[in-house]
Design a protein around this motif. Structure first.
Motif, short mmCIF file in Angstrom:
data_model
loop_
_atom_site.label_atom_id
_atom_site.label_comp_id
_atom_site.label_asym_id
_atom_site.label_seq_id
_atom_site.Cartn_x
_atom_site.Cartn_y
_atom_site.Cartn_z
N MET A 1 -0.80 42.65 54.45
CA MET A 1 0.22 43.62 55.83
C MET A 1 1.25 43.82 54.78
O MET A 1 2.30 43.41 53.66
CB MET A 1 1.22 41.61 56.26
N ARG A 2 2.18 45.14 55.79
CA ARG A 2 3.19 45.53 54.81
C ARG A 2 4.65 45.05 55.21
O ARG A 2 5.16 44.29 55.96
CB ARG A 2 3.26 46.37 55.78
N LEU A 3 5.67 44.16 54.63
CA LEU A 3 7.09 43.92 54.35
C LEU A 3 7.91 44.80 54.88
O LEU A 3 8.22 46.02 53.72
CB LEU A 3 7.54 42.99 53.37
N GLN A 4 8.55 45.23 56.00
CA GLN A 4 9.19 45.31 56.24
C GLN A 4 11.31 44.76 55.27
O GLN A 4 11.21 43.95 56.09
CB GLN A 4 9.56 45.79 57.76
N LEU A 5 11.80 45.97 54.78
CA LEU A 5 13.26 45.31 54.76
C LEU A 5 14.34 45.52 55.24
O LEU A 5 14.63 47.33 54.85
CB LEU A 5 13.62 45.74 52.79
N GLN A 6 15.52 45.34 55.31
CA GLN A 6 16.32 46.19 56.16
C GLN A 6 18.00 45.02 55.35
O GLN A 6 17.73 44.22 55.69
CB GLN A 6 16.95 45.64 57.83
N ALA A 7 18.31 45.66 54.32
CA ALA A 7 19.97 45.07 54.30
C ALA A 7 20.98 45.92 55.40
O ALA A 7 21.10 47.21 55.41
CB ALA A 7 19.95 45.73 52.59
N GLY B 1 -7.68 52.69 54.06
CA GLY B 1 -7.28 54.19 53.83
C GLY B 1 -6.03 54.58 52.98
O GLY B 1 -5.34 55.31 53.04
N GLU B 2 -4.31 53.98 53.91
CA GLU B 2 -3.29 54.17 53.92
C GLU B 2 -2.82 53.71 52.31
O GLU B 2 -3.26 52.66 51.96
CB GLU B 2 -2.42 53.40 55.06
N ALA B 3 -2.39 55.11 51.78
CA ALA B 3 -1.30 54.38 50.42
C ALA B 3 -0.37 53.65 50.25
O ALA B 3 0.98 53.91 50.76
CB ALA B 3 -0.96 55.85 50.04
N ARG B 4 -0.72 52.43 49.55
CA ARG B 4 0.15 51.53 50.07
C ARG B 4 1.44 51.94 49.12
O ARG B 4 0.93 52.03 47.39
CB ARG B 4 -0.51 49.96 49.03
N SER B 5 2.15 51.31 49.28
CA SER B 5 3.72 51.88 48.37
C SER B 5 4.99 51.30 48.46
O SER B 5 5.34 50.21 50.06
CB SER B 5 3.62 52.90 48.65
N THR B 6 5.84 50.75 47.57
CA THR B 6 7.30 50.74 48.37
C THR B 6 8.28 51.74 48.55
O THR B 6 8.21 52.54 47.78
CB THR B 6 7.67 49.36 47.16
#
Ligand code: GTP
Length: 348
Positions: free
Chosen positions: A298-304, A320-325
């Motif tokens: 899963m992708r982690l959403q960050l909200q500050a 196929g989605e390129a994972r990235s931060t």
């Protein structure tokens, strides 16, 4: 003649809870077909991604239009008007249009655009809703540090502004037909009382104020205000309009944003803890984006918002989605961008 389509403008400072409220609205709007126009400050479309992910049947991905070329209030003629015109040409017209402004936008130029002949004949502003981060108000975030501003003014005589944050906060309130005091879960009854008087003291008009947690307000309260705000916009001038009656265009020189790209992060709680320190040290106003957590599907959403950080897994990375931060950082112009970038990069 066809009835005019009502359009609701949702404004409010960075991180007040606009996207959260709209997300909630889409799930309780009954059968109403809603078109959504969203605008963000910064080069990373986080809000669009969040709203597209909510899968509401009455507002599909096609009905969500992102304006990413800059802040909506500065690009009204180039971006907003052509977008509206195209939307109105659609065969299946929406029942209601909702516009989320960037947290740094002045709503006034946007509302004034509804007086352009092609738009005025077909759409009317149902109301302007200003979302307020009650916890931030209670913490004195919008109460100007007058000493600091006076010191800056003494250094730079061309400064005609109060604190840019305070000014924007007031401009967004000045335009409101309805004020949503959000994040009441983070303050107590005394605090809420203080927030109400603080907000009321900033505006001469007295729009209705309601309280909310997580933007949970029934659609019947938000939609159908029936104000026609475009007819009253001359009475809701922003600081900039009052100071520059000659029509000098305003800009957002006081604020900056940039994107930080990082690789996968293994220890997210350590990362978030250290990020809090960087945010506090450099007075970052808003930071948001997505994290690639090593080994997680899963992708982690960050909200500050200031130093308060929320994080949650929002969806699986697609095949196929390129994972990235990727994180977008927003602060005042004087924020030391290089130092913030280096400090964040050093966390990985
Ligand atoms: N505790 C608490 N958190 C909230 C509430 N409403 C929103 N949030 C959180 O505040 C953060 C910012 O919310 P958003 O809805 O993204 O705010 P926004 O106004 O759209 O932000 P910008 O578009 O960047 O200006 C998120 O982490 C939300 O989960 C609330 O009532 N209480």
């Amino acid at each position: 003649m066809q009835q005019k389509i009502p359009a609701t403008v949702i404004t409010g400072f960075l991180g007040a809870g606009k996207t959260t409220m709209i997300r909630n609205l889409l799930t309780n709007a009954g059968g109403k077909k809603i078109a959504l126009i969203i605008n963000e400050f910064g080069d990373l479309g986080v809000d669009g991604d969040v709203l597209k992910g909510c899968g509401a049947e009455n507002c599909t991905e096609d009905d969500i239009i992102e304006l990413t070329n800059g802040c909506i209030c500065c690009t009204v003629a180039d971006d907003f008007i052509p977008t509206m015109t195209k939307l109105l040409e659609r065969e299946q017209r929406p029942d209601h249009i909702v516009i989320e402004t960037s947290g740094l936008a002045l709503p006034q130029p946007l509302v004034a655009a509804f007086n352009w002949p092609d738009i005025r004949s077909e759409v009317t502003v149902d109301g302007v809703i200003t979302v307020v981060d009650s916890a931030a108000v209670a913490a004195g975030r919008f109460a100007d540090d007058h000493d600091a501003v006076d010191a800056r003014r003494a250094e730079d005589e061309s400064l005609d502004h109060e604190s840019p944050i305070e000014e924007l906060f007031e401009d967004q309130l000045t335009c409101a037909d309805l004020i949503v005091l959000n994040k009441t879960d983070l303050i107590d009854a005394d605090g809420l009382g203080r927030v109400k008087s603080e907000v009321a003291s900033r505006i001469a008009r007295k729009p209705v104020m309601i309280e909310a947690r997580n933007g949970e307000v029934p659609a019947s309260v938000l939609l159908g205000l029936g104000i026609g705000t475009e007819d009253d916009i001359a009475n809701r001038k922003s600081h900039h309009e009052l100071e520059h009656e000659d029509g000098e265009p305003h800009d957002h020189d006081e604020f900056d944003s940039f994107v930080v790209d990082l690789g996968a992060i293994a220890d997210t709680s350590g990362f978030v803890e250290k990020l809090k320190g960087i945010i506090a040290e450099h007075d970052v106003l808003r930071l948001k984006g997505f994290i690639d957590v090593s080994g997680k599907p899963m992708r982690l959403q960050l909200q500050a918002v200031g130093a308060r950080i929320d994080q949650y897994f929002d969806r699986a990375w697609a095949p196929g989605e390129a994972r990235s931060t990727r994180l977008v950082v927003i602060g005042l112009h004087e924020m030391d961008q290089d130092a913030v970038r280096k400090a964040i990069e050093a966390l990985v």
